[in-house]
Structures are given as C-alpha cells and as structure tokens.
Design a protein around this motif. Structure first.
Motif, short mmCIF file in Angstrom:
data_model
loop_
_atom_site.label_atom_id
_atom_site.label_comp_id
_atom_site.label_asym_id
_atom_site.label_seq_id
_atom_site.Cartn_x
_atom_site.Cartn_y
_atom_site.Cartn_z
N SER A 39 1.48 6.66 -6.90
CA SER A 39 0.39 7.53 -7.34
C SER A 39 0.71 9.00 -7.03
CB SER A 39 -0.92 7.12 -6.67
OG SER A 39 -0.90 7.39 -5.29
N ARG A 40 1.43 9.24 -5.96
CA ARG A 40 1.82 10.60 -5.62
C ARG A 40 2.84 11.13 -6.61
NH1 ARG A 40 4.25 11.57 0.19
NH2 ARG A 40 5.20 9.71 -0.58
N GLN A 41 3.79 10.28 -7.03
CA GLN A 41 4.80 10.71 -7.99
C GLN A 41 4.19 10.90 -9.38
OE1 GLN A 41 7.85 7.74 -7.73
NE2 GLN A 41 8.79 8.67 -5.93
N ALA A 42 3.18 10.10 -9.73
CA ALA A 42 2.53 10.24 -11.02
C ALA A 42 1.71 11.52 -11.10
CB ALA A 42 1.64 9.03 -11.30
N GLY A 43 1.24 11.98 -9.95
CA GLY A 43 0.41 13.19 -9.90
C GLY A 43 1.20 14.46 -9.99
N ARG A 44 2.51 14.41 -9.88
CA ARG A 44 3.33 15.62 -9.92
C ARG A 44 3.48 16.16 -11.28
NH1 ARG A 44 8.21 14.57 -5.62
NH2 ARG A 44 6.89 14.61 -3.81
N ALA A 57 0.83 -1.21 0.00
CA ALA A 57 0.00 0.00 0.00
C ALA A 57 0.86 1.25 0.00
CB ALA A 57 -0.93 -0.01 1.21
N GLN A 58 1.95 1.24 0.77
CA GLN A 58 2.85 2.40 0.77
C GLN A 58 3.48 2.60 -0.60
OE1 GLN A 58 5.61 1.56 3.90
NE2 GLN A 58 4.35 2.52 5.47
N ARG A 59 3.89 1.50 -1.23
CA ARG A 59 4.48 1.59 -2.56
C ARG A 59 3.47 2.14 -3.57
NH1 ARG A 59 6.08 -3.74 -3.85
NH2 ARG A 59 7.86 -3.39 -2.50
N ARG A 60 2.23 1.65 -3.50
CA ARG A 60 1.19 2.12 -4.41
C ARG A 60 0.90 3.61 -4.18
NH1 ARG A 60 -1.43 -2.24 -3.68
NH2 ARG A 60 -2.68 -1.48 -1.98
N HIS A 61 0.87 4.02 -2.92
CA HIS A 61 0.61 5.42 -2.58
C HIS A 61 1.75 6.31 -3.09
CE1 HIS A 61 -0.91 8.86 -0.41
NE2 HIS A 61 0.26 8.99 0.20
N ARG A 62 2.97 5.86 -2.90
CA ARG A 62 4.13 6.62 -3.35
C ARG A 62 4.12 6.76 -4.88
NH1 ARG A 62 8.34 3.26 -2.29
NH2 ARG A 62 7.65 3.23 -0.14
#
Length: 79
Positions: free
Chosen positions: A74-79, A67-72
């Motif tokens: 998605s956060r990097q893709a949103g930048r 879950a942490q990897r997925r969250h990280r």
C-alpha cells in the motif's frame, strides 16, 4: 473494521485452526487422562498442548508477515 480472519492468508488460517485443534485435543486428553489416572495420556496431552501453542505462535508470525507485506504494497502504491 480490520478483520484478521478475512484479510489473513490461507496459510495463516490453516495454521491457526491446526494450532487451535491441537490445543483442544490436548485438553480433551488431559481431562480423560486425569479422570482415569492414565499417565501416558496425560503426557500426550502435555505434548499436544505444547505443539498447539507453537503452531498458534507460527500462525501469529505468518499474520505479522502478511500485514507487513500488505503495508509495504500500500505504501508503494501510494507513491
């Protein structure tokens, strides 16, 4: 809706099922050992249940890591 089984990694699913299977086997051993008054089977049941709980805990750690990897990501893709 978020489903951890569908979104979980293969390692998570295998570890979760292994832990659940060990707990189930431990319960069966406990019932047999208790019903027939066989102490070594009762001790084996305690060991299997304990190992199953530890394995299940490892599965939850794998799930949190995924879950942490997925969250990280998605956060990097949103930048």
């Amino acid at each position: 809706m978020f489903n951890p089984w569908d979104n979980g990694s293969k390692a998570y699913r295998i570890t979760l099922l292994t832990g659940t299977g060990l707990i189930l086997l431990g319960i069966v051993f406990a019932l047999i050992g208790g019903g027939m008054q066989i102490l070594p089977i009762q001790w084996a049941a305690i060991g299997l249940i304990g190992l199953g709980l530890v394995t299940h805990l490892v599965a939850q750690i794998l799930r949190a890591r995924d879950a942490q990897r997925r969250h990280r990501q998605s956060r990097q893709a949103g930048r």
